[in-house]
Scaffold this motif. Sequence first.
Motif, PDB file in Angstrom:
ATOM      1  N   ILE A   1       0.853  -1.204   0.000  1.00 50.44           N
ATOM      2  CA  ILE A   1       0.000   0.000   0.000  1.00 50.44           C
ATOM      3  C   ILE A   1       0.877   1.238   0.000  1.00 50.44           C
ATOM      4  O   ILE A   1       0.649   2.163  -0.797  1.00 50.44           O
ATOM      5  N   GLN A   2       1.885   1.273   0.875  1.00 47.84           N
ATOM      6  CA  GLN A   2       2.769   2.429   0.938  1.00 47.84           C
ATOM      7  C   GLN A   2       3.510   2.652  -0.370  1.00 47.84           C
ATOM      8  O   GLN A   2       3.635   3.768  -0.846  1.00 47.84           O
ATOM      9  N   GLU A   3       4.017   1.585  -0.960  1.00 44.82           N
ATOM     10  CA  GLU A   3       4.839   1.724  -2.159  1.00 44.82           C
ATOM     11  C   GLU A   3       4.002   1.990  -3.407  1.00 44.82           C
ATOM     12  O   GLU A   3       4.520   2.569  -4.366  1.00 44.82           O
ATOM     13  N   LEU A   4       2.744   1.583  -3.425  1.00 43.92           N
ATOM     14  CA  LEU A   4       1.910   1.773  -4.607  1.00 43.92           C
ATOM     15  C   LEU A   4       1.172   3.105  -4.608  1.00 43.92           C
ATOM     16  O   LEU A   4       0.621   3.491  -5.620  1.00 43.92           O
ATOM     17  N   HIS A   5       1.167   3.803  -3.481  1.00 39.83           N
ATOM     18  CA  HIS A   5       0.516   5.111  -3.440  1.00 39.83           C
ATOM     19  C   HIS A   5       1.484   6.196  -3.811  1.00 39.83           C
ATOM     20  O   HIS A   5       2.504   6.432  -3.500  1.00 39.83           O
TER      21      HIS A   5
END
Length: 119
Positions: free
Chosen positions: A115-119
């Motif tokens: 989630i962190q890396e894809l946002h």
Amino acid sequence: MDQQHQSQNSTEKALFTYKHGMGLFQKEMPDVAHHFSEFSEACFKEGQISKKDKQLMALAIAVVAQDEYCMIYHSKGCLDNGATKEEMMEACGVAAAFGGGAALSQAVTLVHESIQELH
């Protein structure tokens, strides 16, 4: 299906289906089936860990793996080796804790990181 198999309950039918399938596999792949059987027998023989405890472990693993035939097969193995209903349910409780813990560990690490890396 003959009369004998019609009177079986769902667990007995599943065991029959599994054994029938293994019989067909033995005819198609006799060498592999033989070696698998020898390996399995060696794993489940009495040793430092009792047959009953090995069946309880296998039941718990089957629950986590969601392998219905193995749940049935190893439930029978547990009962055949003297396990009580309470012992079997306790093993299933450990499986639930392990399965839930595995899911949670993935959620709080990989999913969170994704989630962190894809946002």
